[in-house]
Motif scaffolding. Structure first.
Motif, short mmCIF file in Angstrom:
data_model
loop_
_atom_site.label_atom_id
_atom_site.label_comp_id
_atom_site.label_asym_id
_atom_site.label_seq_id
_atom_site.Cartn_x
_atom_site.Cartn_y
_atom_site.Cartn_z
N GLU A 1 -0.67 6.34 -13.06
CA GLU A 1 0.18 5.31 -13.69
C GLU A 1 1.01 4.55 -12.67
O GLU A 1 1.82 3.70 -13.05
CB GLU A 1 1.10 5.98 -14.71
N GLY A 2 0.83 4.82 -11.39
CA GLY A 2 1.51 4.06 -10.35
C GLY A 2 2.80 4.65 -9.85
O GLY A 2 3.53 4.02 -9.07
N TYR A 3 3.11 5.88 -10.26
CA TYR A 3 4.33 6.52 -9.78
C TYR A 3 4.14 7.03 -8.36
O TYR A 3 3.10 7.57 -8.00
CB TYR A 3 4.73 7.68 -10.69
N ARG A 4 5.18 6.83 -7.56
CA ARG A 4 5.16 7.25 -6.15
C ARG A 4 6.53 7.82 -5.79
O ARG A 4 7.51 7.64 -6.52
CB ARG A 4 4.85 6.05 -5.24
N LEU A 5 6.59 8.49 -4.66
CA LEU A 5 7.87 8.93 -4.10
C LEU A 5 8.30 7.89 -3.06
O LEU A 5 7.55 7.57 -2.14
CB LEU A 5 7.75 10.30 -3.45
N ALA A 6 9.52 7.38 -3.23
CA ALA A 6 10.00 6.33 -2.33
C ALA A 6 10.10 6.81 -0.89
O ALA A 6 10.04 6.01 0.05
CB ALA A 6 11.35 5.81 -2.81
#
Length: 650
Positions: free
Chosen positions: A88-93
């Motif tokens: 879903e496009g979630y990432r860790l900054a």
């Protein structure tokens, strides 16, 4: 990293700017002033800096955002995020790097909220003996018959007043001629410790202010004082701006080690925060007194903090503190001109930085000892300063022993699934009904408890340290959690369940319709384990100090720190946060570090006392104690595997 740049837009704030390609999103957020939770300091350990890359055409910004505009997911992300989140496009900054124009959405839980900092000052019973001395003086006007220079004329007059051998601060000289001539050769001399002329002001000038600042890892508190009376003029507090580089000192040491110019960045960030506190306190005091106060009115400062905070303030490399033999750059207190640190007060003013005891017992704990004075009493006192780093001291007038333990990240919200700082929307108090196992709670900055409110009014965002302790202790007290820390599989609460995504047992504190996150806020099995380890570290440190002195229990326990003010003493004892002690002998003493720092500001003798305490207190390094690991394991149980707690009887 190249000179090429890309446009990054952070939503929902709309904050945007061009940043270098190859820059991590976390650092991009820092540079653009976007508040983003990153308790581990960007070490891919906590998963709190969760963001979502928005793909597609964004005409408003002229961006065609594609998934490949961010670097591929690394091992840290695949370990902390589910396949569905990544899809879903979630990432860790802290992992994703800018490779093209991006629109980045920050979920509610990721957005940093301003912490409610509570570090009120207590009344101090202290003899006034400040480091600066004010002398109003009248000089003869120079003439052809007596063309003595301004400085020598002033020094000669001060010598008549009994102040001889003074050396002048060069910045004072820049103001001297103008002040003397404008004041008709009447002026006020400001002398530091009877040895240096640090400032000259118009005769009768007031007020003469001093400022004491407690630099905590997470929060900072400033106390503006009148040096002529000793009265507290104003207090001010704020988050330590270094939190964006990590919640704990180890994270910040790691940041400066692995980033070029990291130490300079940590120092400048801290100094910027200190100047903000100065301005904040002066503005509030000016409004209260209906008189314009300026930074130049602050003539002396005292600062305390843990050893790492003091090292970064002074620009000293903290890396040696991170490994054996944990040797700090200095133990003794440091006197340094405020201007050399970039602190914007009177140019001639000094800063006294309190001495350190050890790598992880710093000037802040020396301040605690100055304020509480266990070394002057017969009774055996145990003082627990609960902050991001737990610092403990035990003893009486026969001697003191101290140690430190890593507690804060869990107790202040890091490493907890829904953990957060004590900001609006954080659950800070929890009650569990022993019969129904239903939950009542209170959130920061809202007086009404859940039971007296509509669900939608609570707007829960997470849970802070005091709420976490309450919740775990209440779950143990009511049988939801067993002595071992495991969830009781036979308890009947509708709030108990197994999370299908994480496969962890969890207990719901707030249902989705009570939150601003649109999902349930829970305490899970991992959270309980984190609290077990934190409380076990404190208990083990206390017990080993007691054993070193041949004691079973202390006569009195004092819980220091702003965090300690919000701990329920009974629940803390129920979970075994500290050794058994009658509850009427357990007290909270607030920000004792700040009180001790203020004492050092107002009385030079307290500075001498601080130096003596730092030299004489015995330090116990827990990691070198052969039985520490065994004690730690036993202390993970509630309240303890073997130790008795007669004070909990009934």
């Amino acid at each position: 990293m190249t000179d090429a740049k890309a446009l990054v837009v952070f939503q929902p704030s709309g904050r945007r700017g061009r940043v270098p390609l190859g820059l991590e999103l976390l650092e991009a957020a820092r540079q653009l002033g976007v508040g983003l939770e990153a308790p581990c300091g960007g070490n891919q350990a906590c998963g709190k800096c969760l963001v979502r890359i928005e793909t597609g055409r964004h005409d408003r910004y002229g961006i065609d955002c594609r998934a490949e505009n961010a670097s591929p997911a690394g091992e840290g992300e695949t370990a902390l995020l589910t396949p569905r989140q990544l899809e879903e496009g979630y990432r860790l900054a802290c992992s994703a790097k800018v490779q093209g124009d991006l629109v980045v959405f920050l979920p509610e839980a990721t957005r940093a909220a301003a912490q409610v900092v509570r570090k009120d000052a207590r009344e101090l019973d202290i003899k006034l003996n400040p480091a600066v001395r004010l002398t109003d003086i009248e000089l003869n006007k120079p003439s052809l018959e007596d063309p003595t220079a301004d400085l020598e004329r002033l020094l000669a007059a001060l010598e008549v007043e009994g102040q001889s051998g003074l050396r002048p601060d060069p910045f004072m000289l820049r103001e001297l001629g103008g002040v003397l001539r404008k004041g008709g050769w009447r002026a006020q001399a400001v002398v530091y410790q009877d040895r240096e002329l640090i400032a000259v002001r118009p005769a009768g000038a007031e007020p003469a202010l001093g400022m004491a600042i407690d630099v905590g890892t997470t929060t900072m508190a400033a106390y503006l004082c009148d040096l002529a009376t000793g009265n507290l003029v104003e207090t001010a507090s704020m988050m330590n701006p270094q939190v964006t580089y990590g919640e704990d000192v180890v994270s910040r040491i790691s940041f400066q080690m692995h980033n070029e110019g990291g130490l300079k960045k940590l120092q400048s960030t801290l100094v910027e925060g200190l100047n903000g506190l100065v301005q904040k306190a002066l503005a509030a005091a000016s409004a209260k007194l209906e008189k314009e106060l300026a930074p130049g009115d602050i003539l002396d400062m005292a600062i305390c903090g843990n050893t790492v905070m003091q090292h970064t303030l002074l620009g000293l490399d903290p890396e040696p503190l991170g490994g054996i033999p944990f040797a700090p750059a200095h133990h003794q207190g440091i006197n340094i001109k405020a201007r050399e640190l970039g602190i914007q007060v009177n140019p001639g003013a000094y800063v006294y930085v309190l001495p350190n005891i050890a790598a992880y017992v710093g000037g802040d704990h020396v301040g605690v000892i100055l304020a509480e004075e266990p070394q002057k009493h017969d009774e055996m006192q145990l003082i627990i300063d609960v902050g991001t780093n737990g610092e403990l001291v035990l003893g009486n007038k026969e001697g003191l022993i101290c140690t430190s333990c890593a507690t804060g990240p869990a107790l202040e919200g890091a490493h907890i699934a829904f953990g957060m700082r004590a900001a609006p929307g954080a659950i800070e108090r929890v009650k569990v009904d022993p019969d129904t196992l239903e939950v009542d709670y209170k959130v920061v900055n809202r007086e009404a408890w859940r039971s007296f409110s509509e669900p939608k009014d609570m707007q829960v965002r997470g849970i802070c340290g005091s709420g976490i302790l309450d919740a775990v202790a209440e779950l143990f007290r009511t049988g939801v959690v067993l002595k071992s820390g495991a969830f009781n599989p036979e308890q009947p609460s509708r709030r108990y369940r197994v999370n299908p995504d994480t496969n962890l047992k969890e207990f719901v504190l707030a249902w989705a319709d009570e939150t601003s996150l649109d999902r349930d806020v829970v305490i899970d099995q991992k959270d309980v384990r984190e609290i077990q380890m934190a409380k076990a570290a404190i208990y083990s440190g206390c017990k080993l100090m007691l054993q070193r002195l041949g004691l079973k229990r202390p006569d009195r326990i004092k819980i220091a720190g702003a965090f300690g003010l919000h701990i329920d003493r009974t629940l803390a004892l129920v979970m075994g946060l500290f050794p058994d002690c009658p509850l009427n002998q357990v007290e909270t003493v607030g920000n004792a570090a700040g009180d001790g720092c203020r004492a050092a500001l107002l009385n030079l003798d307290k500075r001498s006392e601080a130096e003596q305490v730092a030299r004489k207190v015995q330090y116990l390094e827990l990691s070198l104690e052969p039985v520490f690991q065994n004690e730690l394991v036993e202390a993970t149980q509630f309240p303890h595997m073997n130790d008795e707690f007669p004070s909990l009887a009934g």
